[in-house]
Motif scaffolding. Sequence first.
Motif, PDB file in Angstrom:
ATOM      1  N   PRO A   1      34.147  41.785  34.447  1.00 18.27           N
ATOM      2  CA  PRO A   1      32.959  41.236  34.710  1.00 18.27           C
ATOM      3  C   PRO A   1      32.394  39.748  34.502  1.00 18.27           C
ATOM      4  O   PRO A   1      31.556  39.308  35.285  1.00 18.27           O
ATOM      5  CB  PRO A   1      31.972  42.347  33.961  1.00 18.27           C
ATOM      6  CG  PRO A   1      33.071  43.386  33.463  1.00 18.27           C
ATOM      7  CD  PRO A   1      34.362  42.831  33.600  1.00 18.27           C
ATOM      8  N   SER A   2      33.146  39.245  33.678  1.00 17.62           N
ATOM      9  CA  SER A   2      32.901  37.866  33.454  1.00 17.62           C
ATOM     10  C   SER A   2      33.100  36.860  34.576  1.00 17.62           C
ATOM     11  O   SER A   2      32.672  35.808  34.863  1.00 17.62           O
ATOM     12  CB  SER A   2      33.520  37.284  32.177  1.00 17.62           C
ATOM     13  OG  SER A   2      35.071  37.422  32.460  1.00 17.62           O
ATOM     14  N   TYR A   3      34.201  37.274  35.331  1.00 14.31           N
ATOM     15  CA  TYR A   3      34.602  36.665  36.690  1.00 14.31           C
ATOM     16  C   TYR A   3      33.525  36.485  37.735  1.00 14.31           C
ATOM     17  O   TYR A   3      33.285  35.610  38.161  1.00 14.31           O
ATOM     18  CB  TYR A   3      36.032  37.405  36.893  1.00 14.31           C
ATOM     19  CG  TYR A   3      37.282  37.017  36.162  1.00 14.31           C
ATOM     20  CD1 TYR A   3      37.127  36.420  35.026  1.00 14.31           C
ATOM     21  CD2 TYR A   3      38.438  37.893  36.736  1.00 14.31           C
ATOM     22  CE1 TYR A   3      38.339  36.223  34.294  1.00 14.31           C
ATOM     23  CE2 TYR A   3      39.525  37.592  36.018  1.00 14.31           C
ATOM     24  CZ  TYR A   3      39.600  36.795  34.765  1.00 14.31           C
ATOM     25  OH  TYR A   3      40.613  36.723  34.009  1.00 14.31           O
TER      26      TYR A   3
ATOM     27  N   LEU B   1      46.899  35.778  48.729  1.00 11.97           N
ATOM     28  CA  LEU B   1      47.461  36.076  47.415  1.00 11.97           C
ATOM     29  C   LEU B   1      46.686  36.688  46.489  1.00 11.97           C
ATOM     30  O   LEU B   1      46.893  37.450  45.559  1.00 11.97           O
ATOM     31  CB  LEU B   1      47.474  34.657  46.830  1.00 11.97           C
ATOM     32  CG  LEU B   1      48.302  34.580  45.548  1.00 11.97           C
ATOM     33  CD1 LEU B   1      49.811  34.858  45.618  1.00 11.97           C
ATOM     34  CD2 LEU B   1      48.160  33.116  44.869  1.00 11.97           C
ATOM     35  N   GLU B   2      45.187  36.235  46.728  1.00 14.14           N
ATOM     36  CA  GLU B   2      44.040  37.193  45.881  1.00 14.14           C
ATOM     37  C   GLU B   2      43.578  38.197  46.602  1.00 14.14           C
ATOM     38  O   GLU B   2      42.557  38.786  46.194  1.00 14.14           O
ATOM     39  CB  GLU B   2      42.933  36.058  45.540  1.00 14.14           C
ATOM     40  CG  GLU B   2      43.625  34.905  44.741  1.00 14.14           C
ATOM     41  CD  GLU B   2      43.925  33.666  45.711  1.00 14.14           C
ATOM     42  OE1 GLU B   2      43.956  32.507  45.286  1.00 14.14           O
ATOM     43  OE2 GLU B   2      43.905  33.735  47.118  1.00 14.14           O
ATOM     44  N   VAL B   3      44.006  38.722  47.842  1.00 16.78           N
ATOM     45  CA  VAL B   3      43.475  39.716  48.500  1.00 16.78           C
ATOM     46  C   VAL B   3      42.994  41.043  48.012  1.00 16.78           C
ATOM     47  O   VAL B   3      42.242  41.805  48.212  1.00 16.78           O
ATOM     48  CB  VAL B   3      44.198  40.077  49.790  1.00 16.78           C
ATOM     49  CG1 VAL B   3      45.647  40.793  49.459  1.00 16.78           C
ATOM     50  CG2 VAL B   3      43.353  40.924  50.830  1.00 16.78           C
ATOM     51  N   GLY B   4      43.860  41.426  46.905  1.00 15.30           N
ATOM     52  CA  GLY B   4      43.771  42.655  45.977  1.00 15.30           C
ATOM     53  C   GLY B   4      42.502  42.545  45.071  1.00 15.30           C
ATOM     54  O   GLY B   4      42.155  43.553  44.724  1.00 15.30           O
ATOM     55  N   TRP B   5      41.963  41.497  44.800  1.00 17.08           N
ATOM     56  CA  TRP B   5      40.790  41.408  43.960  1.00 17.08           C
ATOM     57  C   TRP B   5      39.663  40.401  44.164  1.00 17.08           C
ATOM     58  O   TRP B   5      38.757  40.743  43.606  1.00 17.08           O
ATOM     59  CB  TRP B   5      41.446  41.010  42.364  1.00 17.08           C
ATOM     60  CG  TRP B   5      42.241  39.786  42.340  1.00 17.08           C
ATOM     61  CD1 TRP B   5      43.687  39.666  42.741  1.00 17.08           C
ATOM     62  CD2 TRP B   5      41.817  38.514  42.062  1.00 17.08           C
ATOM     63  NE1 TRP B   5      44.103  38.508  42.305  1.00 17.08           N
ATOM     64  CE2 TRP B   5      42.862  37.702  42.103  1.00 17.08           C
ATOM     65  CE3 TRP B   5      40.711  38.127  41.695  1.00 17.08           C
ATOM     66  CZ2 TRP B   5      43.081  36.284  41.848  1.00 17.08           C
ATOM     67  CZ3 TRP B   5      40.656  36.598  41.283  1.00 17.08           C
ATOM     68  CH2 TRP B   5      41.851  35.862  41.485  1.00 17.08           C
ATOM     69  N   LEU B   6      39.915  39.388  44.853  1.00 13.08           N
ATOM     70  CA  LEU B   6      38.719  38.404  44.908  1.00 13.08           C
ATOM     71  C   LEU B   6      37.951  38.735  45.872  1.00 13.08           C
ATOM     72  O   LEU B   6      36.680  38.511  45.720  1.00 13.08           O
ATOM     73  CB  LEU B   6      39.569  37.293  45.562  1.00 13.08           C
ATOM     74  CG  LEU B   6      38.486  35.962  45.657  1.00 13.08           C
ATOM     75  CD1 LEU B   6      37.839  35.505  44.190  1.00 13.08           C
ATOM     76  CD2 LEU B   6      39.265  34.197  46.225  1.00 13.08           C
ATOM     77  N   PRO B   7      38.173  39.211  47.049  1.00  8.09           N
ATOM     78  CA  PRO B   7      36.898  40.047  47.796  1.00  8.09           C
ATOM     79  C   PRO B   7      35.789  40.714  47.171  1.00  8.09           C
ATOM     80  O   PRO B   7      34.739  40.752  47.182  1.00  8.09           O
ATOM     81  CB  PRO B   7      37.586  40.631  49.027  1.00  8.09           C
ATOM     82  CG  PRO B   7      39.010  40.125  49.003  1.00  8.09           C
ATOM     83  CD  PRO B   7      39.304  39.574  47.760  1.00  8.09           C
ATOM     84  N   ALA B   8      36.337  41.681  46.276  1.00  2.40           N
ATOM     85  CA  ALA B   8      35.509  42.506  45.525  1.00  2.40           C
ATOM     86  C   ALA B   8      34.684  41.525  44.583  1.00  2.40           C
ATOM     87  O   ALA B   8      33.420  41.885  44.326  1.00  2.40           O
ATOM     88  CB  ALA B   8      36.255  43.499  44.718  1.00  2.40           C
ATOM     89  N   LEU B   9      35.354  40.741  43.762  1.00  2.00           N
ATOM     90  CA  LEU B   9      34.569  39.755  43.183  1.00  2.00           C
ATOM     91  C   LEU B   9      33.487  38.958  43.915  1.00  2.00           C
ATOM     92  O   LEU B   9      32.387  38.521  43.517  1.00  2.00           O
ATOM     93  CB  LEU B   9      35.476  38.902  42.234  1.00  2.00           C
ATOM     94  CG  LEU B   9      36.262  39.457  41.137  1.00  2.00           C
ATOM     95  CD1 LEU B   9      37.256  38.721  40.669  1.00  2.00           C
ATOM     96  CD2 LEU B   9      35.275  40.031  40.037  1.00  2.00           C
ATOM     97  N   LEU B  10      33.889  38.747  45.064  1.00  2.00           N
ATOM     98  CA  LEU B  10      32.885  37.825  45.734  1.00  2.00           C
ATOM     99  C   LEU B  10      31.625  38.803  46.094  1.00  2.00           C
ATOM    100  O   LEU B  10      30.522  38.175  45.968  1.00  2.00           O
ATOM    101  CB  LEU B  10      33.567  37.054  47.093  1.00  2.00           C
ATOM    102  CG  LEU B  10      34.228  35.997  47.105  1.00  2.00           C
ATOM    103  CD1 LEU B  10      34.843  35.749  48.348  1.00  2.00           C
ATOM    104  CD2 LEU B  10      33.410  34.823  46.486  1.00  2.00           C
ATOM    105  N   ARG B  11      31.868  39.979  46.412  1.00  2.00           N
ATOM    106  CA  ARG B  11      30.584  40.795  46.709  1.00  2.00           C
ATOM    107  C   ARG B  11      29.773  40.706  45.352  1.00  2.00           C
ATOM    108  O   ARG B  11      28.530  40.959  45.552  1.00  2.00           O
ATOM    109  CB  ARG B  11      31.222  42.053  47.312  1.00  2.00           C
ATOM    110  CG  ARG B  11      31.688  42.131  48.513  1.00  2.00           C
ATOM    111  CD  ARG B  11      31.894  43.365  49.094  1.00  2.00           C
ATOM    112  NE  ARG B  11      32.885  44.089  48.460  1.00  2.00           N
ATOM    113  CZ  ARG B  11      34.269  44.071  48.769  1.00  2.00           C
ATOM    114  NH1 ARG B  11      34.763  43.512  49.584  1.00  2.00           N
ATOM    115  NH2 ARG B  11      35.028  44.827  48.078  1.00  2.00           N
TER     116      ARG B  11
END
Length: 199
Positions: free
Chosen positions: A63-65, A82-92
């Motif tokens: 959550p801090s991210y 490279l970050e496709v598994g986790w960055l899109p969700a964080l951006l949302r």
Amino acid sequence: MRRFSFFLATILLLIPTLASAQLKAVATTGDLAATTKAVGGGAVQVQSLVRPGEDPHFVDPRPSYARHLNQADLLVYVGMELEVGWLPALLRQARNPKIQPGQTGNFDASRQVQALQVPTGPVDRSMGDVHPAGNPHYTTDPRQAARVALALGQTLGQLDPANADQYQTRARDFARQALEKARQWEERFTELPSSSRRM
């Protein structure tokens, strides 16, 4: 590759830190964070998401991210999935329009480099760690890092026009040092016996 990481760390030690940075940047990896800090200097506060030793393919999106991304003026990421598994969700979750794709605050570093090892033919996840856009581990090459730094200087200048000249000057200095490091490595490599180079 370790020598280039040491080179990045050395640059960071030479940069003065100001109490209040004007821009907040979030980088997905430590090497991109170091490059961003080298170009931004004291005018940019930089946070890295991937911890040292952590595999950037598989990151637990804390959550801090999302909070860091919510407050960021600039997101710098490797790209090439490279970050496709986790960055899109964080951006949302971040709900920060400034760093969404297509915005000035969204910096896909892979768009600045020469793509290598781009697979041909059909590619899917069943083939393992295969990246359709090319090898995303380009940041270990100082020549690629030089390209990223120069583009970062331009982007930071757009976000903070008052310091644009300083960003571009630091970007050029970084690129010059990185290219010199690449030249030194090439010279050492060519001096090695052919049998050593094949190992």
